[in-house]
Scaffold this motif. Structure first.
Motif, PDB file in Angstrom:
ATOM      1  N   GLN A 228      46.810  40.062  31.616  1.00  0.00           N
ATOM      2  CA  GLN A 228      46.268  40.926  30.571  1.00  0.00           C
ATOM      3  C   GLN A 228      47.029  40.696  29.270  1.00  0.00           C
ATOM      4  O   GLN A 228      48.255  40.686  29.247  1.00  0.00           O
ATOM      5  CB  GLN A 228      46.375  42.396  30.979  1.00  0.00           C
ATOM      6  N   TYR A 239      35.774  41.886  29.588  1.00  0.00           N
ATOM      7  CA  TYR A 239      36.342  42.653  30.697  1.00  0.00           C
ATOM      8  C   TYR A 239      35.437  43.777  31.186  1.00  0.00           C
ATOM      9  O   TYR A 239      35.885  44.633  31.939  1.00  0.00           O
ATOM     10  CB  TYR A 239      37.699  43.218  30.267  1.00  0.00           C
ATOM     11  N   THR A 261      47.732  43.167  35.424  1.00  0.00           N
ATOM     12  CA  THR A 261      47.610  44.123  34.326  1.00  0.00           C
ATOM     13  C   THR A 261      48.947  44.783  33.991  1.00  0.00           C
ATOM     14  O   THR A 261      49.917  44.703  34.742  1.00  0.00           O
ATOM     15  CB  THR A 261      46.577  45.210  34.674  1.00  0.00           C
ATOM     16  N   ASP A 264      48.309  50.479  36.181  1.00  0.00           N
ATOM     17  CA  ASP A 264      47.080  50.832  36.885  1.00  0.00           C
ATOM     18  C   ASP A 264      46.046  51.459  35.943  1.00  0.00           C
ATOM     19  O   ASP A 264      44.848  51.443  36.234  1.00  0.00           O
ATOM     20  CB  ASP A 264      47.405  51.805  38.030  1.00  0.00           C
ATOM     21  N   TRP A 266      44.867  50.339  33.268  1.00  0.00           N
ATOM     22  CA  TRP A 266      43.921  49.334  32.791  1.00  0.00           C
ATOM     23  C   TRP A 266      43.003  48.851  33.909  1.00  0.00           C
ATOM     24  O   TRP A 266      41.890  48.381  33.631  1.00  0.00           O
ATOM     25  CB  TRP A 266      44.694  48.162  32.190  1.00  0.00           C
ATOM     26  N   ASN A 267      43.447  48.948  35.150  1.00  0.00           N
ATOM     27  CA  ASN A 267      42.585  48.566  36.266  1.00  0.00           C
ATOM     28  C   ASN A 267      41.349  49.446  36.343  1.00  0.00           C
ATOM     29  O   ASN A 267      40.294  49.026  36.806  1.00  0.00           O
ATOM     30  CB  ASN A 267      43.353  48.668  37.588  1.00  0.00           C
ATOM     31  N   LYS A 268      41.510  50.689  35.892  1.00  0.00           N
ATOM     32  CA  LYS A 268      40.413  51.658  35.976  1.00  0.00           C
ATOM     33  C   LYS A 268      39.581  51.708  34.694  1.00  0.00           C
ATOM     34  O   LYS A 268      38.586  52.436  34.643  1.00  0.00           O
ATOM     35  CB  LYS A 268      40.987  53.047  36.260  1.00  0.00           C
ATOM     36  N   TYR A 272      35.607  44.957  35.502  1.00  0.00           N
ATOM     37  CA  TYR A 272      35.963  43.540  35.486  1.00  0.00           C
ATOM     38  C   TYR A 272      36.069  43.074  36.931  1.00  0.00           C
ATOM     39  O   TYR A 272      36.952  43.518  37.663  1.00  0.00           O
ATOM     40  CB  TYR A 272      37.287  43.339  34.752  1.00  0.00           C
ATOM     41  N   THR A 276      41.067  40.323  42.719  1.00  0.00           N
ATOM     42  CA  THR A 276      42.195  41.218  43.008  1.00  0.00           C
ATOM     43  C   THR A 276      42.866  41.617  41.700  1.00  0.00           C
ATOM     44  O   THR A 276      43.232  40.744  40.907  1.00  0.00           O
ATOM     45  CB  THR A 276      43.240  40.528  43.915  1.00  0.00           C
ATOM     46  N   LYS A 277      43.031  42.912  41.475  1.00  0.00           N
ATOM     47  CA  LYS A 277      43.724  43.412  40.290  1.00  0.00           C
ATOM     48  C   LYS A 277      45.080  43.961  40.711  1.00  0.00           C
ATOM     49  O   LYS A 277      45.165  44.778  41.626  1.00  0.00           O
ATOM     50  CB  LYS A 277      42.908  44.510  39.608  1.00  0.00           C
ATOM     51  N   PRO A 279      48.672  45.680  39.143  1.00  0.00           N
ATOM     52  CA  PRO A 279      49.420  46.221  37.984  1.00  0.00           C
ATOM     53  C   PRO A 279      50.879  45.764  38.012  1.00  0.00           C
ATOM     54  O   PRO A 279      51.778  46.516  38.368  1.00  0.00           O
ATOM     55  CB  PRO A 279      49.286  47.733  38.177  1.00  0.00           C
TER      56      PRO A 279
END
Length: 444
Positions: A228, A239, A261, A264, A266-268, A272, A276-277, A279
């Motif tokens: 990120q 994204y 990222t 967390d 930004w994962n939500k 996107y 696998t995301k 943090p």
């Protein structure tokens, strides 16, 4: 029709789903929409709000530029010759000066631990000693000359769909043709480099929209890890995808295996569909809150090339009405060409300090009570460090819509609104976590 960026995004996504744009192919079978989507989204939006965004594919002779590329080509050949069997490939953008050295704040945590085993591609136009993609740049320039009159029939269909949706006339042939030609060239180029290096993982930031790099790695079963590089949300087409498109990851979307990222949060924030995301955090963006405002003073304006005119209006207003307040102006890396003009304008003002890359945003925030901006990741950094954030509302400020109701944020629409701010105690929120060494071990 008048739409802000939020409304425009909703209409754009509805348009691309209902018209099946993701499934459109070029004449040689390439699913082009995901490759060109980001550029088209911005091109149409800026035309829609009457901002100049001409796309010039005409060749301009610039001997100095070609000379620089040629010199870099020699260095690149030497770098490539000594770089055999590199386990990792890093694509970076070293636009920040730290301790007298250009570094990429986004990738530094990982690269500093893996550099010995890495082939490094530098995308920022500076001399770092790394590979500069000069050969790729020359190939793309010559290809542009050859295909100046080439037609991409699929672009005409998109022209008609955009006209029906937004009631504006666009001609996307030159833009689409160049994006697709560049994609073909870049994919082949990166594929050859990856085969030569025998790399097993590719780390990259998306500043250059690296769809071709991902596609080349995918063909070779090489893991791709995106880092990120700034604020992301539902209004950022790189994204955020329509929910109906990403129920299953289709073949016509090119995405990385991993997305690392800042936290967390930004994962939500987006749809996107990276597989696998994680943090993983970032040690440079992570700043502990400085809530004691006695340690902070002054006002910092955050600019970029497209915002500079408006930012100067606000700075000039403060200089006239609050001549004792010290102002900082932090320029964006994309303002190199205008830096000298801006410095000259404020050279005789003792109350304005203009910075390009001589100081990091983190260093400025440690001594800033109020940050004024239109749209920037700095808004999140400022809140985390205990500064107040003033957002100048315009079409682009909706990129920060998730901050509009934050207690440390103030929305204004004209310069004299700055004189009427009723400041409250700032409230800290964490958007950037500390770099996680344990998670890093997973990528070694």
């Amino acid at each position: 029709m008048e739409l802000n960026i939020e409304e425009y995004t909703r209409v754009f996504e509805k348009m691309e789903v209902e018209n099946g744009l993701f499934k459109l192919r070029t004449k040689d079978g390439i699913f082009f929409w995901d490759i060109a989507r980001y550029t088209i989204f911005n091109h149409v939006y800026r035309k829609f709000i009457n901002l100049d965004d001409s796309y010039d594919t005409k060749h301009r002779k610039n001997f100095k530029e070609y000379l620089i590329i040629s010199k870099n080509l020699i260095n690149d050949i030497k770098y490539l010759r000594k770089s055999r069997e590199k386990e990792y490939l890093f694509y970076i953008n070293s636009r920040t000066v730290l301790d007298g050295k250009y570094i990429d704040l986004v990738s530094h945590d990982l690269l500093s631990r893996l550099e010995e085993h890495s082939f490094i591609i530098e995308s920022f136009p500076i001399k770092t000693g790394f590979y500069s993609n000069s050969g790729l740049r020359l190939i793309k320039r010559f290809n542009k000359l050859i295909h100046l009159t080439q037609k991409e029939p699929v672009s005409q269909k998109v022209d008609r769909i955009i006209k029906t949706t937004f009631s504006i006339n666009v001609s996307l042939n030159n833009l689409v043709t160049q994006i697709i030609n560049d994609f073909r060239i870049e994919k082949s180029y990166y594929r050859n480099i990856l085969i030569r290096l025998g790399s097993t993982k590719v780390f990259f930031i998306h500043n250059g929209v690296q769809k071709a790099l991902i596609a080349a790695a995918n063909d070779l079963n090489i893991k791709t890890i995106e880092l990120q590089h700034g604020a992301i949300n539902e209004f950022h087409p790189l994204y955020h995808y329509p929910s109906t498109i990403i129920k299953e990851i289709p073949s016509y979307i090119i995405i990385p295996d991993f997305f690392l990222t800042f936290s967390d949060y930004w994962n939500k924030a987006t749809n996107y569909p990276a597989k696998t995301k994680i943090p993983i955090g970032n040690s440079h963006y992570y700043n502990k809150s400085i809530m004691d405002l006695k340690e902070k003073s002054g006002v910092t304006f955050i600019s970029a090339n497209i915002y500079q005119t408006k930012i100067e209006e606000y700075i000039d207003f403060i200089l006239e009405h609050c001549p004792t307040v010290h102002l900082n102006l932090k320029l964006h890396p994309n303002q190199l060409n205008n830096k000298d003009r801006i410095l000259r304008k404020y050279t005789n003002s003792n109350n304005v300090s203009v910075y390009y890359n001589e100081i990091t945003v983190s260093e400025l925030l440690k001594k800033t009570q109020i940050v004024v901006l239109i749209s920037s990741t700095v808004a999140y950094e400022a809140i985390q460090t205990g500064s107040r954030v003033v957002i100048i509302k315009d079409a682009d400020s909706y990129f920060l819509k998730d901050l509009f109701t934050h207690p440390s944020v103030y929305l204004i629409e004209q310069p004299d609104d700055l004189l009427r701010l009723e400041l409250k105690e700032p409230v800290n929120t964490t958007y950037f976590e500390k770099f996680d060494e344990h998670l890093f071990q997973y990528f070694k």
